[in-house]
Design an enzyme around this catalytic site. Structure first.
Site, PDB file in Angstrom:
ATOM      1  N   LYS A  10       0.705  -1.215  -0.171  1.00 59.69           N
ATOM      2  CA  LYS A  10      -0.074  -0.040   0.034  1.00 59.69           C
ATOM      3  C   LYS A  10       0.862   1.268   0.028  1.00 59.69           C
ATOM      4  CE  LYS A  10      -4.036  -2.237   2.130  1.00 59.69           C
ATOM      5  NZ  LYS A  10      -5.001  -1.883   3.421  1.00 59.69           N
ATOM      6  N   PHE A  58     -15.205   3.630   7.171  1.00 56.09           N
ATOM      7  CA  PHE A  58     -14.043   4.314   6.649  1.00 56.09           C
ATOM      8  C   PHE A  58     -13.809   4.207   5.026  1.00 56.09           C
ATOM      9  CE2 PHE A  58     -14.208  -0.497   7.744  1.00 56.09           C
ATOM     10  CZ  PHE A  58     -13.693  -1.095   6.778  1.00 56.09           C
ATOM     11  N   ARG A  86      -2.398 -14.215   4.195  1.00 64.01           N
ATOM     12  CA  ARG A  86      -3.174 -13.708   5.122  1.00 64.01           C
ATOM     13  C   ARG A  86      -2.414 -13.803   6.472  1.00 64.01           C
ATOM     14  NH1 ARG A  86      -7.453 -10.142   4.205  1.00 64.01           N
ATOM     15  NH2 ARG A  86      -7.626 -10.232   6.531  1.00 64.01           N
ATOM     16  N   THR A  92      -5.528  -6.898  10.732  1.00 59.84           N
ATOM     17  CA  THR A  92      -5.924  -5.905  10.034  1.00 59.84           C
ATOM     18  C   THR A  92      -5.199  -4.761  10.879  1.00 59.84           C
ATOM     19  OG1 THR A  92      -8.019  -6.573   9.271  1.00 59.84           O
ATOM     20  CG2 THR A  92      -7.746  -4.289   9.244  1.00 59.84           C
ATOM     21  N   ARG A 103       2.472  -6.760   8.708  1.00 59.69           N
ATOM     22  CA  ARG A 103       1.667  -5.402   9.258  1.00 59.69           C
ATOM     23  C   ARG A 103       2.325  -5.010  10.702  1.00 59.69           C
ATOM     24  NH1 ARG A 103      -4.324  -7.189   7.355  1.00 59.69           N
ATOM     25  NH2 ARG A 103      -4.310  -5.855   5.351  1.00 59.69           N
ATOM     26  N   ASN A 113      -2.019   0.413   6.697  1.00 56.17           N
ATOM     27  CA  ASN A 113      -1.565  -1.108   7.152  1.00 56.17           C
ATOM     28  C   ASN A 113      -0.799  -1.935   6.114  1.00 56.17           C
ATOM     29  OD1 ASN A 113      -3.665  -1.787   5.584  1.00 56.17           O
ATOM     30  ND2 ASN A 113      -4.630  -3.098   7.324  1.00 56.17           N
ATOM     31  N   HIS A 116      -2.277  -5.446   1.478  1.00 56.70           N
ATOM     32  CA  HIS A 116      -3.424  -6.002   1.316  1.00 56.70           C
ATOM     33  C   HIS A 116      -3.335  -7.490   1.012  1.00 56.70           C
ATOM     34  CE1 HIS A 116      -7.584  -6.715  -0.436  1.00 56.70           C
ATOM     35  NE2 HIS A 116      -6.788  -7.326  -1.405  1.00 56.70           N
TER      36      HIS A 116
HETATM   37  P1  IDP Z   1      -8.212  -6.529   5.627  1.00 55.59           P
HETATM   38  O1  IDP Z   1      -7.406  -5.753   4.606  1.00 55.59           O
HETATM   39  O2  IDP Z   1      -7.439  -7.112   6.562  1.00 55.59           O
HETATM   40  O3  IDP Z   1      -8.781  -7.641   4.933  1.00 55.59           O
HETATM   41  P2  IDP Z   1     -10.740  -5.203   5.937  1.00 55.59           P
HETATM   42  O4  IDP Z   1     -11.748  -5.318   6.937  1.00 55.59           O
HETATM   43  O5  IDP Z   1     -11.127  -6.080   4.683  1.00 55.59           O
HETATM   44  O6  IDP Z   1      -9.104  -5.752   6.372  1.00 55.59           O
HETATM   45  O7  IDP Z   1     -10.557  -3.631   5.696  1.00 55.59           O
HETATM   46  C1  IDP Z   1     -10.028  -3.151   4.288  1.00 55.59           C
HETATM   47  C2  IDP Z   1      -8.882  -1.986   4.536  1.00 55.59           C
HETATM   48  O8  IDP Z   1      -9.980  -1.013   5.056  1.00 55.59           O
HETATM   49  C3  IDP Z   1      -7.977  -2.438   5.816  1.00 55.59           C
HETATM   50  O9  IDP Z   1      -6.781  -3.334   5.248  1.00 55.59           O
HETATM   51  C4  IDP Z   1      -7.520  -1.066   6.365  1.00 55.59           C
HETATM   52  O10 IDP Z   1      -6.955  -0.370   5.328  1.00 55.59           O
HETATM   53  C5  IDP Z   1      -9.047  -0.549   6.084  1.00 55.59           C
HETATM   54  N1  IDP Z   1      -9.878  -0.269   7.500  1.00 55.59           N
HETATM   55  C6  IDP Z   1     -10.306  -1.293   8.173  1.00 55.59           C
HETATM   56  N2  IDP Z   1     -10.980  -0.839   9.280  1.00 55.59           N
HETATM   57  C7  IDP Z   1     -10.761   0.459   9.336  1.00 55.59           C
HETATM   58  C8  IDP Z   1     -11.080   1.270  10.321  1.00 55.59           C
HETATM   59  O11 IDP Z   1     -11.979   1.142  11.151  1.00 55.59           O
HETATM   60  N3  IDP Z   1     -10.514   2.533   9.967  1.00 55.59           N
HETATM   61  C9  IDP Z   1      -9.831   2.921   8.874  1.00 55.59           C
HETATM   62  N4  IDP Z   1      -9.470   2.041   8.034  1.00 55.59           N
HETATM   63  C10 IDP Z   1      -9.819   0.807   7.864  1.00 55.59           C
HETATM   64 MG    MG Z   2     -10.515  -7.305   3.525  1.00 55.69          MG
END
Ligand code: IDP
Ligand code: MG
Length: 138
Positions: A10, A58, A86, A92, A103, A113, A116
């Site tokens: 990212k 978000f 993963r 996350t 991460r 973070n 992806h």
């Molecule tokens: P993941 O990337 O671990 O699969 P997801 O829940 O699919 O997590 O969320 C996608 C992306 O959205 C996360 O990697 C992160 O960059 C962002 N994200 C998730 N939750 C939040 C939040 O509560 N605040 C801000 N950004 C968030």
């Molecule tokens: Mg995801």
């Protein structure tokens, strides 16, 4: 194909010069890099890519961030690629990510973070084809 997953280094990680370090994790963990390219997503592309999150609070922050700078998109191959990637990237929220995960080591925050990873083989296929044509997957 079920042994493929899709990854993004990212914009925060590219800006912080962690591409090389993250590449080392990918290779050390035994993934084959089928394709990789450095791109800058448009806001529209980021919105399409993360459409599944369109109703989340978000979504705006996420799509602004993902289109804010260069990122590297990658198609990876390994047995159980989705699950294993993963595991390698960690939770996350970097504060909850296990020691030694990408991460935990390189992420700035919950939003920024570092990487992806696809959450299912079905989504991996969709996400890879969002950025790569079949002839680019070597
Ligand atoms: P993941 O990337 O671990 O699969 P997801 O829940 O699919 O997590 O969320 C996608 C992306 O959205 C996360 O990697 C992160 O960059 C962002 N994200 C998730 N939750 C939040 C939040 O509560 N605040 C801000 N950004 C968030
Ligand atoms: Mg995801």
């Amino acid at each position: 194909m079920t042994n493929r997953t899709f990854a993004i280094i990212k914009p925060d990680a590219v800006k912080n010069n962690y591409v090389g370090k993250i590449y080392n994790h990918i290779l050390d963990k035994g993934f084959k890099i089928l394709s990789a390219k450095l791109i800058k997503m448009s806001k529209y592309q980021a919105e399409q890519f993360y459409f599944i999150h369109k109703d989340k609070p978000f979504y705006e922050e996420l799509t602004n961030f993902m289109s804010s700078g260069r990122c590297m998109v990658l198609a990876l191959q390994k047995e159980n690629a989705v699950e294993y990637w993963r595991e390698v990237i960690g939770a996350t929220n970097p504060n909850e990510a296990e020691d030694g995960t990408i991460r935990q080591l390189y992420a700035n925050s919950l939003g920024e973070n570092a990487v992806h990873g696809s959450d299912s083989s079905e989504n991996a296929v969709k996400e890879i084809s969002f950025f790569f044509t079949e002839s680019e997957l070597i």
